[in-house]
Design a protein around this motif. Structure first.
Motif, PDB file in Angstrom:
ATOM      1  N   VAL A  99     -53.601  -9.951 -18.607  1.00 23.00           N
ATOM      2  CA  VAL A  99     -53.924  -8.950 -17.595  1.00 23.00           C
ATOM      3  C   VAL A  99     -54.555  -7.741 -18.282  1.00 23.00           C
ATOM      4  O   VAL A  99     -54.031  -7.248 -19.286  1.00 23.00           O
ATOM      5  CB  VAL A  99     -52.681  -8.515 -16.806  1.00 23.00           C
ATOM      6  CG1 VAL A  99     -53.000  -7.342 -15.879  1.00 23.00           C
ATOM      7  CG2 VAL A  99     -52.126  -9.683 -16.005  1.00 23.00           C
ATOM      8  N   MET A 100     -55.678  -7.297 -17.745  1.00 24.37           N
ATOM      9  CA  MET A 100     -56.371  -6.118 -18.250  1.00 24.37           C
ATOM     10  C   MET A 100     -56.267  -4.999 -17.225  1.00 24.37           C
ATOM     11  O   MET A 100     -56.500  -5.202 -16.043  1.00 24.37           O
ATOM     12  CB  MET A 100     -57.849  -6.416 -18.509  1.00 24.37           C
ATOM     13  CG  MET A 100     -58.678  -5.181 -18.962  1.00 24.37           C
ATOM     14  SD  MET A 100     -60.474  -5.420 -18.811  1.00 24.37           S
ATOM     15  CE  MET A 100     -60.765  -6.750 -19.970  1.00 24.37           C
ATOM     16  N   VAL A 101     -55.909  -3.794 -17.695  1.00 25.05           N
ATOM     17  CA  VAL A 101     -56.058  -2.594 -16.882  1.00 25.05           C
ATOM     18  C   VAL A 101     -57.206  -1.795 -17.487  1.00 25.05           C
ATOM     19  O   VAL A 101     -57.310  -1.649 -18.709  1.00 25.05           O
ATOM     20  CB  VAL A 101     -54.764  -1.759 -16.822  1.00 25.05           C
ATOM     21  CG1 VAL A 101     -53.690  -2.508 -16.064  1.00 25.05           C
ATOM     22  CG2 VAL A 101     -54.245  -1.399 -18.209  1.00 25.05           C
ATOM     23  N   VAL A 102     -58.095  -1.298 -16.641  1.00 29.19           N
ATOM     24  CA  VAL A 102     -59.295  -0.630 -17.119  1.00 29.19           C
ATOM     25  C   VAL A 102     -59.660   0.476 -16.138  1.00 29.19           C
ATOM     26  O   VAL A 102     -59.453   0.337 -14.931  1.00 29.19           O
ATOM     27  CB  VAL A 102     -60.448  -1.650 -17.297  1.00 29.19           C
ATOM     28  CG1 VAL A 102     -60.777  -2.347 -15.995  1.00 29.19           C
ATOM     29  CG2 VAL A 102     -61.675  -1.011 -17.917  1.00 29.19           C
ATOM     30  N   ALA A 103     -60.161   1.582 -16.647  1.00 27.24           N
ATOM     31  CA  ALA A 103     -60.423   2.753 -15.815  1.00 27.24           C
ATOM     32  C   ALA A 103     -61.777   2.666 -15.123  1.00 27.24           C
ATOM     33  O   ALA A 103     -62.804   2.483 -15.773  1.00 27.24           O
ATOM     34  CB  ALA A 103     -60.350   4.015 -16.665  1.00 27.24           C
ATOM     35  N   PHE A 149     -61.663   7.178  -9.537  1.00 24.80           N
ATOM     36  CA  PHE A 149     -60.223   7.461  -9.596  1.00 24.80           C
ATOM     37  C   PHE A 149     -59.414   6.210  -9.258  1.00 24.80           C
ATOM     38  O   PHE A 149     -58.470   6.245  -8.476  1.00 24.80           O
ATOM     39  CB  PHE A 149     -59.857   8.613  -8.667  1.00 24.80           C
ATOM     40  CG  PHE A 149     -60.627   9.869  -8.960  1.00 24.80           C
ATOM     41  CD1 PHE A 149     -60.372  10.593 -10.111  1.00 24.80           C
ATOM     42  CD2 PHE A 149     -61.626  10.320  -8.104  1.00 24.80           C
ATOM     43  CE1 PHE A 149     -61.089  11.751 -10.410  1.00 24.80           C
ATOM     44  CE2 PHE A 149     -62.349  11.467  -8.391  1.00 24.80           C
ATOM     45  CZ  PHE A 149     -62.078  12.190  -9.542  1.00 24.80           C
ATOM     46  N   LYS A 150     -59.797   5.109  -9.899  1.00 24.37           N
ATOM     47  CA  LYS A 150     -59.102   3.841  -9.707  1.00 24.37           C
ATOM     48  C   LYS A 150     -58.798   3.223 -11.069  1.00 24.37           C
ATOM     49  O   LYS A 150     -59.522   3.452 -12.046  1.00 24.37           O
ATOM     50  CB  LYS A 150     -59.948   2.854  -8.890  1.00 24.37           C
ATOM     51  CG  LYS A 150     -60.251   3.278  -7.467  1.00 24.37           C
ATOM     52  CD  LYS A 150     -61.115   2.218  -6.774  1.00 24.37           C
ATOM     53  CE  LYS A 150     -61.434   2.616  -5.346  1.00 24.37           C
ATOM     54  NZ  LYS A 150     -62.282   1.589  -4.674  1.00 24.37           N
ATOM     55  N   ILE A 151     -57.745   2.420 -11.109  1.00 24.99           N
ATOM     56  CA  ILE A 151     -57.458   1.581 -12.261  1.00 24.99           C
ATOM     57  C   ILE A 151     -57.617   0.142 -11.804  1.00 24.99           C
ATOM     58  O   ILE A 151     -56.918  -0.324 -10.897  1.00 24.99           O
ATOM     59  CB  ILE A 151     -56.032   1.819 -12.797  1.00 24.99           C
ATOM     60  CG1 ILE A 151     -55.870   3.272 -13.233  1.00 24.99           C
ATOM     61  CG2 ILE A 151     -55.738   0.875 -13.952  1.00 24.99           C
ATOM     62  CD1 ILE A 151     -56.816   3.718 -14.313  1.00 24.99           C
ATOM     63  N   GLY A 152     -58.555  -0.563 -12.427  1.00 23.24           N
ATOM     64  CA  GLY A 152     -58.800  -1.955 -12.066  1.00 23.24           C
ATOM     65  C   GLY A 152     -57.874  -2.888 -12.825  1.00 23.24           C
ATOM     66  O   GLY A 152     -57.608  -2.697 -14.011  1.00 23.24           O
ATOM     67  N   PHE A 153     -57.378  -3.908 -12.124  1.00 19.99           N
ATOM     68  CA  PHE A 153     -56.544  -4.947 -12.726  1.00 19.99           C
ATOM     69  C   PHE A 153     -57.325  -6.249 -12.701  1.00 19.99           C
ATOM     70  O   PHE A 153     -57.818  -6.665 -11.642  1.00 19.99           O
ATOM     71  CB  PHE A 153     -55.225  -5.103 -11.956  1.00 19.99           C
ATOM     72  CG  PHE A 153     -54.264  -3.969 -12.169  1.00 19.99           C
ATOM     73  CD1 PHE A 153     -53.158  -4.128 -12.999  1.00 19.99           C
ATOM     74  CD2 PHE A 153     -54.466  -2.741 -11.560  1.00 19.99           C
ATOM     75  CE1 PHE A 153     -52.266  -3.085 -13.206  1.00 19.99           C
ATOM     76  CE2 PHE A 153     -53.591  -1.695 -11.758  1.00 19.99           C
ATOM     77  CZ  PHE A 153     -52.485  -1.861 -12.579  1.00 19.99           C
ATOM     78  N   HIS A 174     -61.142 -10.258 -11.014  1.00 20.07           N
ATOM     79  CA  HIS A 174     -60.561  -9.033 -10.438  1.00 20.07           C
ATOM     80  C   HIS A 174     -59.335  -9.367  -9.598  1.00 20.07           C
ATOM     81  O   HIS A 174     -59.362 -10.272  -8.765  1.00 20.07           O
ATOM     82  CB  HIS A 174     -61.590  -8.304  -9.579  1.00 20.07           C
ATOM     83  CG  HIS A 174     -61.078  -7.031  -8.988  1.00 20.07           C
ATOM     84  ND1 HIS A 174     -60.806  -6.883  -7.650  1.00 20.07           N
ATOM     85  CD2 HIS A 174     -60.765  -5.838  -9.572  1.00 20.07           C
ATOM     86  CE1 HIS A 174     -60.365  -5.653  -7.419  1.00 20.07           C
ATOM     87  NE2 HIS A 174     -60.331  -5.004  -8.568  1.00 20.07           N
ATOM     88  N   LEU A 175     -58.254  -8.618  -9.819  1.00 27.37           N
ATOM     89  CA  LEU A 175     -57.016  -8.822  -9.074  1.00 27.37           C
ATOM     90  C   LEU A 175     -56.801  -7.757  -8.011  1.00 27.37           C
ATOM     91  O   LEU A 175     -56.532  -8.071  -6.843  1.00 27.37           O
ATOM     92  CB  LEU A 175     -55.818  -8.787 -10.046  1.00 27.37           C
ATOM     93  CG  LEU A 175     -55.707  -9.892 -11.075  1.00 27.37           C
ATOM     94  CD1 LEU A 175     -54.606  -9.563 -12.086  1.00 27.37           C
ATOM     95  CD2 LEU A 175     -55.431 -11.231 -10.399  1.00 27.37           C
ATOM     96  N   SER A 176     -56.884  -6.489  -8.414  1.00 25.34           N
ATOM     97  CA  SER A 176     -56.569  -5.398  -7.491  1.00 25.34           C
ATOM     98  C   SER A 176     -56.984  -4.085  -8.131  1.00 25.34           C
ATOM     99  O   SER A 176     -57.402  -4.040  -9.294  1.00 25.34           O
ATOM    100  CB  SER A 176     -55.064  -5.369  -7.184  1.00 25.34           C
ATOM    101  OG  SER A 176     -54.321  -5.120  -8.374  1.00 25.34           O
TER     102      SER A 176
END
Length: 506
Positions: A165-169, A174-178, A189-191
């Motif tokens: 799982v990657m979290v990325v700005a 103003f979102k964090i992509g998962f 892309h998850l959420s």
């Protein structure tokens, strides 16, 4: 003593990591393998201001003694730069990029942002020698959504869903992509996480990690770190965090409360180590602020990292009626760098404590000149106003002051780092002379742990429930004199130690 003299001349911290030359900012690629903690970091070694970063590299076996190495990941062209990212250990070769000649503990994969003018993409590189050299993936980028501000990937292995799982700005949205991947190369892309906390100008440096509870290491809580800069409540850049649950697809915040990981001015871009040996959560921050980092006094290098910290979760009382789960931050164990001491005060022989006329000096100590020491305080809470002053000075009489003001509702802790006190001729309009933190009155005693290292001061209160990191700059040498005063009885000074490790690489 020769080691001390060398460090005084350079005015470098003994414990806080610094680059040999150039400008350093965010910690990157934190990974542990084969008994070694790897620290990568943003480095432009061609100038003393932020510019075209690549990945510097250092290693440690104890998180206190650091050895610098050659740059680990270099930019492929002069028009590109290597921005922040992470490293993971691909023991099971999910990427398919390793053969049997590379042992499982040497299979390190770096995931980072490649920056070009107006475009940022996520790329991967592979190391078969345990993280010292990397080879870029032939089919980079592995994630490109066509945006200019899409960066700072942090990757973890989510065992329940059997995926990376990657979290990325998504910085300006103003979102964090998962995102998820079976192999670190193909991402889906998850959420998105959005709508909470301080937004400021942009989101940066996300970090998702499970953190154990203080009293039960088997019980854990998901923590999402999120850095913002500029736009912090105290000005400039800071790191906030959210507590919640992650099911492999969506991160859900428990309460959407804004929680600040460090209430000082100089702790940013917090990241945690992948694969820590004991299942605990260890992390580090950049000990500076984007408001003034390009301008602070420097000759060979700029910026330091904070001390590594061990994180946990504990319920912390906020007042008589309310408690809240909070991130607990404690510095790593300093016992191996503590110099032998009888802990008896030594008479003041240089400078002046500059205490207020109404205060009584209860502790004075003249160190041996290392500029690196720690001390602890126990300050009695009460219903009436009281004050404690801590002067941290050099032999020329220049100092930085910690002021503890105890009131019925709680205690204010402030640092006076202004030029009048420090003697520093350097000035920047956004480098606050005074910085303040508040601790609520929920116990009979306030416990405080302070670590001073050349120009970095880290303070931890209430057994790590509150952290307060600030830099300061003294004219004419590092601090070596400690003086504690109070205007009302009830303060204890203890565990005063000079800190002086044998440096491996200077």
């Amino acid at each position: 003593m020769a080691v001390i003299a060398q460090r005084q001349g350079d005015h470098r911290p003994a414990l806080h990591f610094t680059p040999r030359t150039g400008f350093m900012n965010d910690p990157n690629g934190l990974v542990y393998t084969k008994g070694v903690w790897h620290l990568y970091y943003q480095l432009d070694d061609q100038q003393l201001v932020a510019g075209r970063p690549e990945w510097g590299h250092a290693t440690s076996t104890d998180l206190l003694h650091w050895k610098r190495h050659e740059k680990a990941i270099k930019a492929p062209s002069e028009h590109e730069s290597i921005w922040s990212g992470c490293c993971v250990l691909d023991c099971n070769n999910t990427s398919g990029q390793f053969d049997e000649s590379t042992g499982p503990d040497d299979r390190i994969v770096a995931i980072f942002t490649l920056h070009t003018q107006g475009h940022q993409t996520q790329n991967v590189a592979f190391s078969s020698d345990g993280g010292y050299t990397f080879t870029g993936h032939k089919h980079n980028p592995v994630l490109d959504i066509g945006w200019a501000d899409f960066r700072d990937p942090k990757v973890l292995w989510h065992a329940p869903s059997n995926q990376w799982v990657m979290v990325v700005a998504k910085c300006h949205q103003f979102k964090i992509g998962f995102y998820s991947s079976p192999d670190l190369i193909h991402w889906h892309h998850l959420s998105d996480f959005e709508g909470s906390g301080v937004r400021g100008y942009q989101y940066e440096m996300p970090n998702l990690v499970q953190v154990p509870f203080d009293d039960d290491n088997q019980r854990k809580k998901w923590v999402l770190f999120l850095s913002v800069g500029p736009g912090a409540p105290l000005g400039g850049s800071f790191t906030q965090y959210f507590l919640g649950e992650f099911d492999g697809t969506i991160f859900t915040s428990d309460d959407h409360y804004l929680r600040t990981a460090d209430l000082g001015k100089d702790w940013y871009a917090a990241q945690t180590w992948f694969n820590s040996p004991d299942g605990q959560a260890y992390g580090i921050g950049w000990a500076s602020n984007w408001q003034y980092c390009n301008r602070v006094p420097a000759e060979r290098y700029r910026s330091a990292m904070s001390l590594p910290r061990k994180f946990s979760i504990r319920e912390v009382p906020l007042n008589e009626a309310t408690k809240s789960l909070s991130l607990i931050s404690r510095p790593v164990d300093l016992n191996i760098v503590r110099m032998a001491s009888d802990d008896m005060p030594i008479a003041f022989t240089h400078g002046s404590a500059n205490v207020k006329p109404s205060t009584e000096v209860i502790y004075q100590r003249h160190m041996r000149g290392s500029g690196s020491f720690e001390f602890k305080l126990k300050i009695k809470s009460g219903t009436s106003s009281a004050g404690v002053l801590v002067d941290i000075a050099n032999p020329s009489g220049h100092s930085v002051r910690l002021d503890f003001v105890v009131e019925r509702e709680g205690m204010f802790i402030s640092m006076d780092r202004g030029g009048i006190r420090t003697g520093s001729s350097w000035h920047h309009p956004l480098f606050d002379d005074k910085v303040c933190m508040w601790v609520p009155n929920t116990q009979s005693i306030y416990d405080v742990h302070v670590i001073v290292d050349a120009y970095v001061c880290e303070l931890f209160a209430m057994d790590g429930a509150y952290a307060f990191t600030n830099t300061f700059f003294l004219q004419d040498g590092v601090a070596s004199i400690l003086s504690v005063s109070q205007d009302t009885a009830g303060t204890e000074v203890f565990d005063v130690h000079e800190l002086c490790p044998l440096q491996r690489d200077r």
